[in-house]
Design an enzyme around this catalytic site. Sequence first.
Site, PDB file in Angstrom:
ATOM      1  N   SER A  57      38.791  92.960  43.333  1.00 11.32           N
ATOM      2  CA  SER A  57      37.771  94.007  43.399  1.00 11.32           C
ATOM      3  C   SER A  57      38.096  95.123  44.395  1.00 11.32           C
ATOM      4  O   SER A  57      37.453  96.173  44.365  1.00 11.32           O
ATOM      5  CB  SER A  57      36.404  93.416  43.731  1.00 11.32           C
ATOM      6  N   LYS A  94      33.867  94.798  50.465  1.00 12.24           N
ATOM      7  CA  LYS A  94      33.528  96.008  49.715  1.00 12.24           C
ATOM      8  C   LYS A  94      33.523  97.204  50.658  1.00 12.24           C
ATOM      9  O   LYS A  94      33.475  97.061  51.866  1.00 12.24           O
ATOM     10  CB  LYS A  94      32.137  95.898  49.066  1.00 12.24           C
TER      11      LYS A  94
END
Length: 139
Positions: A57, A94
């Site tokens: 990700s 993230k």
Amino acid sequence: MPVPATITAMPLPMLAAPARGGRAMSAERGAVGHIDLATEMAQHPQSVFILRQTGDSMEDAGIFDGDMLVVDKQLQPGHGDIVVAQVDGEFTCKRLYVRDGQFVLHPENPAYPDIHPQEGQHIEIWGVVTSSVKRLRTA
């Protein structure tokens, strides 16, 4: 649960000349200094954690499956920082976007959706990623 990394001096020889990614340049013989990776990567040694990234990700940020993340819990997370967060009991890495007091956890891979805090959801920013370490060869 992550535990703080034990930070000890780790001086390594360092060439004074950089390695260019384009055209090669001549290196000066004997131009060797030293760098301490522990102090280079850990601004606040008492609050640094190492976590291993899993998944893809964050690939567009240059963070790949298996990379080790150096996370500083003492740094105040800000807009644009790459952070490690705990979302409903699971860790995730993230990019943090903050606007008007609201935040979003943004993956750096378009195959994954943003994480917008929902009512009843527990999200805690654990720390700011200051470095990543890649292993390019195991033997």
